[in-house]
Design a protein around this motif. Structure first.
Motif, short mmCIF file in Angstrom:
data_model
loop_
_atom_site.label_atom_id
_atom_site.label_comp_id
_atom_site.label_asym_id
_atom_site.label_seq_id
_atom_site.Cartn_x
_atom_site.Cartn_y
_atom_site.Cartn_z
N GLU A 1 0.80 -1.22 0.00
CA GLU A 1 0.00 0.00 0.00
C GLU A 1 0.85 1.28 0.00
N GLU A 2 2.13 1.20 0.36
CA GLU A 2 2.91 2.43 0.47
C GLU A 2 4.28 2.39 -0.19
N VAL A 3 4.69 1.25 -0.74
CA VAL A 3 6.05 1.18 -1.27
C VAL A 3 6.27 2.14 -2.44
N GLU A 4 5.28 2.32 -3.28
CA GLU A 4 5.46 3.22 -4.43
C GLU A 4 5.68 4.67 -3.97
N ASP A 5 4.96 5.07 -2.94
CA ASP A 5 5.17 6.42 -2.40
C ASP A 5 6.57 6.58 -1.83
N PHE A 6 7.05 5.54 -1.14
CA PHE A 6 8.38 5.63 -0.55
C PHE A 6 9.46 5.62 -1.62
N VAL A 7 9.29 4.84 -2.66
CA VAL A 7 10.25 4.86 -3.75
C VAL A 7 10.36 6.26 -4.33
N SER A 8 9.23 6.93 -4.44
CA SER A 8 9.21 8.26 -5.05
C SER A 8 10.04 9.28 -4.29
N ILE A 9 10.16 9.10 -2.97
CA ILE A 9 10.92 10.06 -2.17
C ILE A 9 12.31 9.55 -1.79
N SER A 10 12.65 8.35 -2.24
CA SER A 10 13.93 7.74 -1.89
C SER A 10 14.97 7.99 -2.97
N MET B 1 9.90 -2.09 -7.38
CA MET B 1 10.90 -2.18 -8.45
C MET B 1 10.37 -1.56 -9.74
N ARG B 2 9.11 -1.78 -10.04
CA ARG B 2 8.54 -1.16 -11.24
C ARG B 2 8.55 0.36 -11.12
N ARG B 3 8.20 0.88 -9.94
CA ARG B 3 8.18 2.32 -9.73
C ARG B 3 9.59 2.90 -9.81
N ALA B 4 10.57 2.22 -9.20
CA ALA B 4 11.95 2.69 -9.24
C ALA B 4 12.47 2.73 -10.67
N LYS B 5 12.14 1.72 -11.44
CA LYS B 5 12.59 1.68 -12.84
C LYS B 5 11.95 2.82 -13.63
N ASP B 6 10.68 3.06 -13.39
CA ASP B 6 9.99 4.16 -14.09
C ASP B 6 10.61 5.51 -13.77
N LEU B 7 11.06 5.67 -12.51
CA LEU B 7 11.62 6.95 -12.06
C LEU B 7 13.13 7.05 -12.27
N GLY B 8 13.75 5.98 -12.73
CA GLY B 8 15.19 6.01 -12.92
C GLY B 8 15.99 5.97 -11.64
N LYS B 9 15.39 5.42 -10.57
CA LYS B 9 16.10 5.30 -9.29
C LYS B 9 16.93 4.01 -9.30
#
Length: 268
Positions: A52-61, A83-91
């Motif tokens: 429920e919150e990992v995507e939000d945390f990836v966004s600020i990490s 992992m999908r969110r991090a890849k999308d954001l280039g983290k």
């Protein structure tokens, strides 16, 4: 590339100055250890795995560390979303395939995660790297039955397949990017008597990747710092319980002189 003390120290100074937030989806055994190691190094840890919150945390990490040590359905769901969110954001993504090769479930999850979002850095012991590369490697739970040198070709295979920097941990650490190799021969055998030291190496690698976009260099420097801090900790008192405490202190007090004095590395 042969790492230099000056370059390693420059990365440590960046981490201490920036205090990057490192998002860890890791196992229950090591959460406290790895969070404290990141703090001692100068980074800021977040130990968050709920879908429920990992995507939000990836966004600020600044980096994502994924460790499959204690898998269940909730952890896997969170890993996939993060992992999908991090890849999308280039983290940067650092992946630790703990115990891969031991069970069909662990193997399947590892393949799914690699396919979903190829990590920038993969770190494991020789058995894990060989199993992840598709070789018929024997494992003993989360422990390796091979020396790190046995997995060098498997690491090259993984690096070419996924475009990742691959780290094989052992008495000598091998850092592989395609045909490029660095070795770090720091550390102490007593470190194998403390649970989660490999997982700690992965977490620290996340901090270096967060502040150094050359992931081959970041991974090499992380392994150097891990080994040097381990040597200094054992120098204080050679016992597993003391090592855990002294390792954190060694990370916190690490100086450029320590790195210059102790760094044992090579490159090709």
């Amino acid at each position: 590339m042969i790492p230099t003390p000056h370059a390693v120290w420059a990365d440590i100074e960046r981490i201490r100055a920036q205090a990057p937030l490192i998002h860890n989806i890791t196992n229950f055994v090591v959460m406290n250890n790895t969070a404290n190691a990141l703090l001692a190094l100068g980074a800021s840890p977040a130990m968050v795995h709920a879908p429920e919150e990992v995507e939000d945390f990836v966004s600020i990490s600044s980096a994502l560390v994924v460790n499959i040590g204690t898998l269940d359905a909730t952890f896997v769901a969170g890993m996939k979303l993060a992992m999908r969110r991090a890849k999308d954001l280039g983290k940067p993504i650092v992946f630790d395939p703990v115990g891969v090769g031991a069970t069909a479930f662990r193997n399947r999850v590892s393949r799914e995660l690699l396919t979903l979002a190829a990590p920038n850095i993969i770190r494991g012991n020789a058995s894990e790297i060989m199993a992840l590369a598709g070789l018929d490697a024997q494992t003993k739970g989360v422990d390796s039955l091979f020396g790190s040198e046995a997995a060098v070709e498997a690491a090259r295979r993984l690096s070419r397949a996924w475009g990742s920097v691959v780290v094989v941990s052992g008495a000598t650490d091998y850092i592989i990017r395609h045909d490029q190799t660095a070795t770090i021969a720091n550390g102490h055998p007593l470190m194998t008597k403390v649970t989660g030291m490999g997982c700690t190496a992965t977490a620290l690698t996340g901090a270096f990747a967060a502040t150094n976009p050359d992931y081959f260099q970041a991974a090499t420097h992380a392994m150097a710092v891990m080994g040097i801090a381990g040597e200094r900790a054992v120098g204080k008192q050679a016992a597993p319980g003391s090592l855990q405490l002294n390792f954190l202190d060694a990370l916190y007090h690490l100086t450029e002189a320590d790195i210059t004095e102790r760094l044992n590395s090579a490159g090709a």
